[in-house]
Design an enzyme around this catalytic site. Structure first.
Site, mmCIF file in Angstrom:
data_model
loop_
_atom_site.group_PDB
_atom_site.id
_atom_site.type_symbol
_atom_site.label_atom_id
_atom_site.label_comp_id
_atom_site.label_asym_id
_atom_site.label_seq_id
_atom_site.Cartn_x
_atom_site.Cartn_y
_atom_site.Cartn_z
ATOM 1 N N GLY A 259 -38.855 51.779 -67.277
ATOM 2 C CA GLY A 259 -38.739 53.208 -67.034
ATOM 3 C C GLY A 259 -38.938 53.651 -65.594
ATOM 4 O O GLY A 259 -38.597 54.784 -65.244
ATOM 5 N N ASP A 260 -39.483 52.781 -64.732
ATOM 6 C CA ASP A 260 -39.760 53.211 -63.361
ATOM 7 C C ASP A 260 -39.754 52.026 -62.397
ATOM 8 O O ASP A 260 -40.674 51.850 -61.601
ATOM 9 C CB ASP A 260 -41.126 53.919 -63.326
ATOM 10 N N LEU A 261 -38.692 51.220 -62.443
ATOM 11 C CA LEU A 261 -38.600 50.058 -61.549
ATOM 12 C C LEU A 261 -38.072 50.520 -60.196
ATOM 13 O O LEU A 261 -36.918 50.304 -59.828
ATOM 14 C CB LEU A 261 -37.724 48.975 -62.177
ATOM 15 N N SER A 262 -38.967 51.181 -59.459
ATOM 16 C CA SER A 262 -38.618 51.803 -58.186
ATOM 17 C C SER A 262 -38.979 50.894 -57.008
ATOM 18 O O SER A 262 -39.561 49.820 -57.182
ATOM 19 C CB SER A 262 -39.383 53.120 -58.044
#
Length: 360
Positions: free
Chosen positions: A216-219
């Site tokens: 959900g948040d592989l930034s």
């Protein structure tokens, strides 16, 4: 949009964090400093033997869902056992991986989830001069994480059915409730136009998107890399599973492309590289391919609008909350001006070339 509510952010002092680590984990801290975080609190720790840790204290709102916190912790160790360098939680003196701690952080007593995590080496991608080839392997890893999570089993999987938060790409139209923070900024017109295009072109296709558990948040802030002897960058850490959910795989891809563009000196080259790596593990159907551009723009809009809103709400953390602002504004404007057809043509052509090179 209620600004009067009590802040859920933990505000532990260095002294409190040091004492808490000793009390719950039996670790005597000899060095401590703060690490950046959005609405949680992270501390870098070192003990008497020089061993490094990260103490993560979740905000009081997210700390309420202990079932979900347990699943996030399980997912980390599950990925680690499958060769993915995820951060994992360490047991407390009583053997708990997730500890609920009551504390008064200037707003009365609240309960916070506390976890002592392994420290992983490397620098965030945002701080690293990664190449197109490096990004191909990052895209491959992102897809591999989601493919591996397909095998995750728990009686509590229902807790991941939370694809309804503000940050979900299913909910780009919810940005309209927050657009007043953009009043007077010409960027507001671009955000409105993206929302309209999303409603018309993406929303009708969502039911055809492939679904499963996603990080959900592989930034660029949540992926660590280290350079190897040949100068390539290898992923050495995957952080922050607080947005783990049962969501759409194409959302994971879009989020990664968007954030990986931010600090890259050739941002338009990022999409094709990440896409090629992703497609070497998982495929996109036609509706997903057709929606990718607007999903990337949707996440730019979310990051810029919610970042500005939260910076007003939590001015003491303004610098981190507005990390996306300068480059994000420039890139969103540029992508919108170039248009869907031109950007997609480049991404998919680049991906095709890189895929052929990788197979040689």
């Amino acid at each position: 949009m209620d600004d009067s509510s009590v802040s859920p952010r933990p505000l532990f002092s260095l002294q409190q964090a040091t004492e808490l680590t000793l009390q719950y984990y039996g670790v005597t801290v000899t060095e401590i400093s703060t690490l950046p975080s959005y609405l949680d609190q992270n501390f870098f720790l070192m003990d008497e033997e020089g061993k490094k840790y990260v103490l993560k204290i979740m905000n009081s709102e997210d700390s309420k869902d202990t079932t979900l916190l347990g699943l996030q912790t399980l997912a980390m160790s599950f990925l680690r056992s499958h060769g993915i360098p995820a951060q994992v939680a360490l047991p407390s003196k009583t053997g708990q991986l997730v500890n609920m701690v009551e504390a008064d952080c200037e707003h009365g007593a609240m309960t916070f989830c506390v976890r002592l995590m392994t420290y992983l080496p490397g620098k965030t991608i945002s701080q690293s001069p990664v190449t197109t080839k490096d990004l191909y392997y990052v895209g491959k890893l992102v897809a591999n994480i989601d493919k591996t999570l397909q095998k995750l089993e728990s009686p509590n999987m229902h807790a991941l059915q939370k694809d309804g938060g503000l940050w979900s790409l299913s909910n780009v139209p919810l940005l309209e409730d927050f657009l007043s923070v953009m009043d007077g900024d010409p960027l507001q017109d671009v955000v409105k136009a993206v929302i309209d295009q999303y409603r018309t072109h993406v929303h009708p296709k969502i039911n055809s998107f492939q679904k499963g558990i996603i990080h959900g948040d592989l930034s660029d802030q949540n992926i660590l890399v280290t350079p190897d002897d040949s100068g390539k960058h290898v992923v050495s850490g995957v952080l922050d599973f607080s947005l783990l959910m049962n969501g759409y795989y194409v959302f994971e891809l879009a989020v990664s492309i968007m954030y990986l563009m931010l600090e890259n000196s050739h941002p338009l080259d990022v999409g094709g590289a990440v896409l090629a790596g992703w497609q070497s593990i998982m495929s996109l159907n036609n509706d997903e391919k057709d929606s990718l551009f607007l999903l990337v723009l949707g996440r730019f809009c979310q990051s810029l609008v919610y970042g500005r809103y939260n910076a007003r709400k939590y001015p003491d953390n303004k610098e981190y909350l507005l990390t996306t602002a300068e480059n994000g504004t420039r890139l969103l404007t540029k992508l919108w001006e170039l248009g869907k057809r031109e950007v997609e043509r480049k991404w998919f052509m680049d991906a095709s070339v890189l895929s052929e090179e990788a197979e040689m």
